[in-house]
Design a protein around this motif. Sequence first.
Motif, PDB file in Angstrom:
ATOM      1  N   GLU A 172       0.833  -1.201   0.000  1.00  0.00           N
ATOM      2  CA  GLU A 172       0.000   0.000   0.000  1.00  0.00           C
ATOM      3  C   GLU A 172       0.871   1.256   0.000  1.00  0.00           C
ATOM      4  O   GLU A 172       0.622   2.203  -0.733  1.00  0.00           O
ATOM      5  N   ILE A 176       0.810   4.094  -2.784  1.00  0.00           N
ATOM      6  CA  ILE A 176       0.525   5.480  -2.444  1.00  0.00           C
ATOM      7  C   ILE A 176       1.608   6.402  -3.012  1.00  0.00           C
ATOM      8  O   ILE A 176       1.324   7.440  -3.616  1.00  0.00           O
ATOM      9  N   THR A 188      -5.770   2.117  -9.477  1.00  0.00           N
ATOM     10  CA  THR A 188      -6.685   1.312  -8.676  1.00  0.00           C
ATOM     11  C   THR A 188      -5.875   0.240  -7.946  1.00  0.00           C
ATOM     12  O   THR A 188      -4.966  -0.336  -8.533  1.00  0.00           O
ATOM     13  N   PHE A 197      -8.388   1.213  -3.205  1.00  0.00           N
ATOM     14  CA  PHE A 197      -8.314   2.598  -3.678  1.00  0.00           C
ATOM     15  C   PHE A 197      -8.745   2.636  -5.128  1.00  0.00           C
ATOM     16  O   PHE A 197      -8.345   1.787  -5.918  1.00  0.00           O
ATOM     17  N   HIS A 198      -9.547   3.635  -5.454  1.00  0.00           N
ATOM     18  CA  HIS A 198      -9.780   3.906  -6.862  1.00  0.00           C
ATOM     19  C   HIS A 198      -9.600   5.404  -7.050  1.00  0.00           C
ATOM     20  O   HIS A 198     -10.355   6.195  -6.506  1.00  0.00           O
ATOM     21  N   LEU A 199      -8.603   5.776  -7.800  1.00  0.00           N
ATOM     22  CA  LEU A 199      -8.244   7.190  -7.898  1.00  0.00           C
ATOM     23  C   LEU A 199      -8.288   7.647  -9.340  1.00  0.00           C
ATOM     24  O   LEU A 199      -7.405   7.306 -10.133  1.00  0.00           O
ATOM     25  N   GLY A 211      -7.310  11.753  -1.695  1.00  0.00           N
ATOM     26  CA  GLY A 211      -7.836  10.428  -1.997  1.00  0.00           C
ATOM     27  C   GLY A 211      -7.045   9.315  -1.328  1.00  0.00           C
ATOM     28  O   GLY A 211      -7.562   8.236  -1.081  1.00  0.00           O
ATOM     29  N   LEU A 212      -5.783   9.583  -1.043  1.00  0.00           N
ATOM     30  CA  LEU A 212      -4.920   8.547  -0.492  1.00  0.00           C
ATOM     31  C   LEU A 212      -4.752   8.626   1.013  1.00  0.00           C
ATOM     32  O   LEU A 212      -4.693   7.601   1.686  1.00  0.00           O
TER      33      LEU A 212
END
Length: 622
Positions: A172, A176, A188, A197-199, A211-212
């Motif tokens: 992760e 990130i 993703t 996560f979907h960014l 978002g993170l």
Amino acid sequence: MSKIRILPDALASQVAAGEVVERPAAVIRELVENSLDAGSTNITVEVQRGGTALIRVVDDGCGMNREDVLLSIERHATSKIRTKEDLASILTFGFRGEALPSIASVTRFRLASREREALSGTEVEINGGKLSGVKDYGGAAGTVIEARSLFFNVPARRKFLRTEATEYSHIEQQFIIHAIAHSEVSFTLIRDGAVAFHLPATKDVLERIRGLVGGDLARRLIQVKPLEHHGIRVWGFIGGPGLSRSSRQQQLTFLNGRPIESSSVNYGLREGFHTTLMKGQHPVTFLFIEMDAVGYDINVHPAKKEVRFHDGFAVRDAVAKAVCEALEGTSQLPEGHIPPSTIAKVAQPMVAVPQQQSFAIHTPAVPFGIKAKPAMPMPTPAPEPPQIQVPVEISTAGVRSNSLESAKITVSPAPAPQEKPTSISKPEVPDFRIIGVLHRLYILLESMDGLVLMDQHAAHERVNFEKMRRAMEQGGVPSQRLLMPLTLQVSPRDADILRRHLETLGRLGIEIEPFGPNIFKVEALPTFLKADDPLSWLDQIIEELQTLSAKGSSLRLGEDMIATTVCRHSIKANDKLSNIEIEALLRDLFACEMPYCCPHGRPTLIQMSLKELEKKFGRLAP
Ligand code: ADP
Ligand code: MG
């Protein structure tokens, strides 16, 4: 018989794999970097059981034709450099041509790729380094790489893997870091079948950071405006005063989009954060450095994490300057609510403009004079084009209407990227009402947003510190002749250091001269010094001198010196202050360049917002 033997190819790959692939997160790093190098706009990372069972990276990049697919899994096969000269200016992540063969030698590996225009693509399967099949591939353009059963054929390495949860947390972190470095790419992360996560792609880096790391932390970041220094551009977001971590996990730096570690950058951060950071703590940074690739060497670390700058001092200075300007321009108060995972966090600005405050405020005892203040320092108004006046209503439900003013703030066009931020707005004294003093140490204040606590000792330290620093900058610290000169005996190494810094020490109020080979005579010391044992204090100063590198500024030494002594001078906890004294202290504090923490980085003020209180009393859903 000779003892030295050439290793068979497969074994050589496995040995080499150890350097590139130390754990699942490293596989992800290599695969994601390849996808970025391939110009992808969408990257999906999928892992199962902490990456030990499956790692899959899917991208929509340029893809490969059959010949390239087969070459890509050979050692030292790369499309990214051709000559020795190319090494000097690498902008791609990869260039060694090691990752794919290394990964393929320790996993059950599958690579499928199709170029955009090609009718069909190629799929290869490799088991522990042995090619077991090549066939046509009919999937989407781009590349899919799967690495299953990591280290299935190297039990010795498998033993070193940690728990799935730990391996996942490394994955992760890796994800990130890359996702922050490349907000223009959609990322993703899928963990054991669930989207973690979907960014979506965005030009707004802060949006990506949010978002993170979540809105709470993102809101507490302050902006580092682009600063250019000797061809080095620095910008980004950092934690304000009082926001720090006990590890470097959130101290992220990117060089031309590549996550890096560098001692020059670390020095620059230390220097930039200086007195706003407690000893042993690390700042939160998302810092982007951009410069010509010939200015550094990336090929010094097996995982390419560390870089060597040709002019490390320039990088250090650029980082220090950018950080310092951002911190001194901030108007954020440290926050009282401290989640267990953090040491201290920075609160929202005192008056948020133009955001509407929607929570119910109970009528305060005294009406406040409301001053509109931008959350972040506004850029200096440029003479051209004309400024736009934007009237802003501050809604403060509950505050008596006669105290409401419609405030005007001036919004001017954002400065051109290469323009240096010229002025930094100082925090004004907010409207506080003194409620009382708690345990002769904490001063309770009512603010627009809630409750503010001031540590009178820390506040006074900051005020004294800046006063003395000003004195030092303006022609030296006043010093006092000693009735009896002190003699100081030091090691030859320290003697050398002292001899080189005699002038600096003089400016700091320390009059000292060589008296023998390793002996010095101390004639005068700064007046503010109340140390019981001046010799051991001088030892500390020599130690500070040692840590200053050749180019370290003497001003910083002075600051450290003052910071270590200023404590003795300041109001102690338990000194009783009158309201008038408290008011004066507040005024002095807010006249400081950095009012929000003492010279050792501890907060001077802590805010508990009404929102926070309401949450605590169950008036607001947490
Ligand atoms: P390097 O990245 O150092 O060149 P790698 O072993 O990681 O070495 O990759 C070898 C080559 O395979 C790359 O140079 C590139 O041409 C190709 N390649 C790897 N991954 C991808 C991908 N996702 N999309 C397109 N090409 C790729
Ligand atoms: Mg690579």
